[in-house]
Design a protein around this motif. Structure first.
Motif, mmCIF file in Angstrom:
data_model
loop_
_atom_site.group_PDB
_atom_site.id
_atom_site.type_symbol
_atom_site.label_atom_id
_atom_site.label_comp_id
_atom_site.label_asym_id
_atom_site.label_seq_id
_atom_site.Cartn_x
_atom_site.Cartn_y
_atom_site.Cartn_z
ATOM 1 N N GLY A 36 0.960 -1.090 -0.041
ATOM 2 C CA GLY A 36 0.039 0.086 0.012
ATOM 3 C C GLY A 36 1.080 1.327 0.099
ATOM 4 N N PRO A 37 0.415 2.308 -0.368
ATOM 5 C CA PRO A 37 1.110 3.547 -0.607
ATOM 6 C C PRO A 37 1.608 4.092 0.999
ATOM 7 C CG PRO A 37 -0.869 3.728 -1.816
ATOM 8 C CD PRO A 37 -0.923 2.612 -0.926
ATOM 9 N N ASN A 38 2.543 4.960 0.883
ATOM 10 C CA ASN A 38 3.034 5.659 2.290
ATOM 11 C C ASN A 38 1.837 5.930 2.942
ATOM 12 O OD1 ASN A 38 5.464 6.720 0.180
ATOM 13 N ND2 ASN A 38 6.047 5.483 1.928
ATOM 14 N N VAL A 224 -3.729 -5.530 -0.157
ATOM 15 C CA VAL A 224 -3.454 -4.130 -0.592
ATOM 16 C C VAL A 224 -4.380 -3.373 0.398
ATOM 17 C CG1 VAL A 224 -3.281 -2.369 -2.287
ATOM 18 C CG2 VAL A 224 -3.431 -4.842 -2.788
ATOM 19 N N ILE A 225 -3.700 -2.558 1.018
ATOM 20 C CA ILE A 225 -4.036 -1.656 1.903
ATOM 21 C C ILE A 225 -3.998 0.023 1.418
ATOM 22 C CG2 ILE A 225 -4.209 -0.722 4.490
ATOM 23 C CD1 ILE A 225 -2.896 -3.209 5.333
ATOM 24 N N ASN A 226 -5.182 0.752 1.482
ATOM 25 C CA ASN A 226 -4.994 2.125 0.983
ATOM 26 C C ASN A 226 -5.794 2.935 2.130
ATOM 27 O OD1 ASN A 226 -4.093 4.364 -0.483
ATOM 28 N ND2 ASN A 226 -5.952 4.095 -1.817
ATOM 29 N N PHE A 227 -5.141 3.961 2.573
ATOM 30 C CA PHE A 227 -5.951 4.963 3.772
ATOM 31 C C PHE A 227 -6.645 3.999 4.745
ATOM 32 C CE2 PHE A 227 -6.134 7.820 0.173
ATOM 33 C CZ PHE A 227 -5.363 8.682 0.601
ATOM 34 N N GLY A 228 -5.808 2.860 5.216
ATOM 35 C CA GLY A 228 -6.227 2.207 6.295
ATOM 36 C C GLY A 228 -7.428 1.080 6.039
ATOM 37 N N ARG A 229 -7.822 1.051 4.594
ATOM 38 C CA ARG A 229 -8.634 0.059 4.156
ATOM 39 C C ARG A 229 -8.093 -0.877 3.199
ATOM 40 N NH1 ARG A 229 -13.884 3.849 2.951
ATOM 41 N NH2 ARG A 229 -14.314 4.184 4.956
ATOM 42 N N LYS A 230 -8.606 -2.203 3.406
ATOM 43 C CA LYS A 230 -8.456 -3.245 2.568
ATOM 44 C C LYS A 230 -8.822 -3.001 1.150
ATOM 45 C CE LYS A 230 -9.512 -7.831 2.328
ATOM 46 N NZ LYS A 230 -9.977 -9.220 2.536
ATOM 47 N N ARG A 240 -2.142 -6.974 -9.674
ATOM 48 C CA ARG A 240 -1.440 -6.021 -10.606
ATOM 49 C C ARG A 240 -2.574 -5.316 -11.482
ATOM 50 N NH1 ARG A 240 2.064 -9.608 -12.940
ATOM 51 N NH2 ARG A 240 3.558 -9.543 -11.385
ATOM 52 N N ASN A 241 -3.572 -6.086 -11.879
ATOM 53 C CA ASN A 241 -4.398 -5.736 -12.667
ATOM 54 C C ASN A 241 -5.673 -5.107 -12.274
ATOM 55 O OD1 ASN A 241 -2.911 -6.630 -14.930
ATOM 56 N ND2 ASN A 241 -3.360 -8.524 -14.621
ATOM 57 N N ASN A 242 -5.780 -4.959 -10.812
ATOM 58 C CA ASN A 242 -6.804 -4.556 -10.147
ATOM 59 C C ASN A 242 -7.150 -2.893 -10.585
ATOM 60 O OD1 ASN A 242 -8.317 -3.362 -7.683
ATOM 61 N ND2 ASN A 242 -8.716 -5.378 -7.366
ATOM 62 N N LYS A 243 -8.158 -2.373 -10.853
ATOM 63 C CA LYS A 243 -8.224 -1.176 -11.076
ATOM 64 C C LYS A 243 -7.960 -0.372 -9.878
ATOM 65 C CE LYS A 243 -12.630 0.921 -12.080
ATOM 66 N NZ LYS A 243 -12.796 0.810 -10.623
ATOM 67 N N ASP A 244 -8.470 -0.467 -8.711
ATOM 68 C CA ASP A 244 -8.634 0.319 -7.282
ATOM 69 C C ASP A 244 -6.830 0.231 -7.055
ATOM 70 O OD1 ASP A 244 -11.171 0.653 -7.297
ATOM 71 O OD2 ASP A 244 -11.524 -1.376 -6.141
ATOM 72 N N VAL A 245 -6.290 -0.791 -7.379
ATOM 73 C CA VAL A 245 -5.025 -0.788 -6.920
ATOM 74 C C VAL A 245 -3.990 0.066 -7.731
ATOM 75 C CG1 VAL A 245 -2.546 -2.269 -6.744
ATOM 76 C CG2 VAL A 245 -4.752 -3.379 -6.142
ATOM 77 N N ILE A 246 -4.231 0.141 -8.917
ATOM 78 C CA ILE A 246 -3.490 0.921 -9.958
ATOM 79 C C ILE A 246 -3.949 2.360 -9.446
ATOM 80 C CG2 ILE A 246 -3.629 1.740 -12.498
ATOM 81 C CD1 ILE A 246 -4.353 -1.323 -13.190
ATOM 82 N N GLU A 247 -5.166 2.559 -9.324
ATOM 83 C CA GLU A 247 -5.442 4.049 -8.984
ATOM 84 C C GLU A 247 -4.849 4.294 -7.850
ATOM 85 O OE1 GLU A 247 -9.863 4.582 -8.440
ATOM 86 O OE2 GLU A 247 -10.031 4.734 -10.387
ATOM 87 N N ALA A 248 -4.717 3.513 -6.682
ATOM 88 C CA ALA A 248 -4.288 3.895 -5.361
ATOM 89 C C ALA A 248 -2.710 4.281 -5.631
ATOM 90 C CB ALA A 248 -4.282 2.911 -4.544
ATOM 91 N N TYR A 249 -2.093 3.569 -6.371
ATOM 92 C CA TYR A 249 -0.690 3.885 -6.586
ATOM 93 C C TYR A 249 -0.404 5.301 -7.749
ATOM 94 C CZ TYR A 249 1.223 0.274 -4.008
ATOM 95 O OH TYR A 249 1.397 -0.410 -2.695
ATOM 96 N N LEU A 250 -1.277 5.100 -8.600
ATOM 97 C CA LEU A 250 -0.974 6.231 -9.548
ATOM 98 C C LEU A 250 -1.938 7.341 -9.663
ATOM 99 C CD1 LEU A 250 -0.536 3.736 -12.879
ATOM 100 C CD2 LEU A 250 1.182 4.648 -11.436
ATOM 101 N N GLY A 251 -2.910 7.238 -8.841
ATOM 102 C CA GLY A 251 -3.749 8.358 -8.620
ATOM 103 C C GLY A 251 -4.793 8.186 -9.777
#
Ligand SMILES: Nc1ncnc2c1ncn2[C@@H]1O[C@H](COP(=O)(O)OP(=O)(O)OP(=O)(O)O)[C@@H](O)[C@H]1O
Ligand SMILES: [Mg+2]
Length: 253
Positions: A36-38, A224-230, A240-251
């Motif tokens: 997950g991002p910083n 994958v965690i982003n802002f405290g949420r799975k 790697r191909n998950n839309k939410d994951v790509i968004e979380a990392y690339l915005g």
């Protein structure tokens, strides 16, 4: 049965929700990546799993036992062990081998009684400890450096020694916190080999790591965690191909 089960684990610091109802399970023998991002909450999750923080809500079961809110040493003695930055846990003026031998002593409570009552059994125990330590040093790829002082090792090998000490304490799950940080290519390869050996020896591995290439190559599954949420969970390709994951990392584009 899962070896570790986190059920709706939340952690709040004042108004900040660092973990928000995070649930996941760890299967015995797998390497599970947590990415997950910083600021996503990865270190907080480790702190909650290892007992440094008591979660605000939710439950953690380890080998079927509810360990929520137990003290860190109690959780570690049950076999859930985390590694720290090498420098703060190594005995710098002792050798690689001696550091690992100390790790071997941490779980053996029987030794204290042995010291008092049965000197011969202690000697035998010492011999066993040395043999076990040798095996772990070998597994960590540090045999050639076994008699070198910890302080003379490069950063990467100091971190490998930190992992070796973790193994010596006899964990069922080893939680690695960014084991590849600051490593050169050779040290990185060495550490990845070590993580694979840890799993081969039957220890389940949790891996928090920013190096995506490494995580994708070594993990069976990834949470994958982003802002405290799975936000996602699956094998490397799925993640790697998950839309939410790509968004979380690339915005959002
Ligand atoms: N003890 C604390 N008190 C207050 N806030 C905290 C505390 N520990 C963590 N936080 C906050 O919780 C959030 C998650 O932090 P955490 O360190 O778990 O993220 P992380 O995923 O490990 O990030 P990084 O990849 O940068 O290491 C951050 O907003 C952080 O500022
Ligand atoms: Mg962190």
């Amino acid at each position: 049965m899962a070896i570790l089960d986190a059920d709706k684990v939340s952690m709040k610091f004042g108004g900040l929700v660092a973990l928000d109802k995070v649930s996941f399970q760890v299967e015995p023998g797998e390497i599970l990546g947590i990415i997950g991002p910083n600021g996503a909450g990865k270190s907080t999750l480790y702190n909650v799993l290892s007992g440094v923080y008591r979660p605000t809500s939710g439950q953690i079961h380890f080998q079927g036992e509810n360990i929520t809110g137990m003290k860190p040493h109690k959780i570690a003695s049950k076999g859930l062990v985390r590694t720290y930055q090498a420098s703060d846990k190594l005995f710098m003026s002792l050798s690689v081998s001696e550091n690992v031998q100390i790790g071997c002593h941490i779980p053996s409570k029987t030794r204290i009684l042995g010291d008092v009552f049965r000197i011969s059994s202690v000697r035998r125990n010492e011999h066993e400890v040395r043999q076990r330590a040798d095996g772990i040093v070998k597994m960590a790829g540090l045999t050639e450096l076994a008699s070198e002082l910890a302080r003379n090792l490069s950063h990467g090998y100091q971190r490998a020694l930190g992992v070796a000490i973790g193994i010596a304490t006899g964990p069922k799950i080893l939680c690695l916190d960014e084991p590849l940080t600051g490593m050169n290519a050779e040290e990185r390869r060495h550490m990845l080999g070590l993580v694979k050996n840890v799993r081969k020896s039957g220890i389940t591995v949790l891996l928090v790591e920013h190096d995506m290439g490494a995580v994708m190559s070594i993990c069976d599954r990834i949470v994958v965690i982003n802002f405290g949420r799975k936000i996602a969970e699956g094998n490397p390709d799925q993640v790697r191909n998950n839309k939410d994951v790509i968004e979380a990392y690339l915005g959002k584009g």
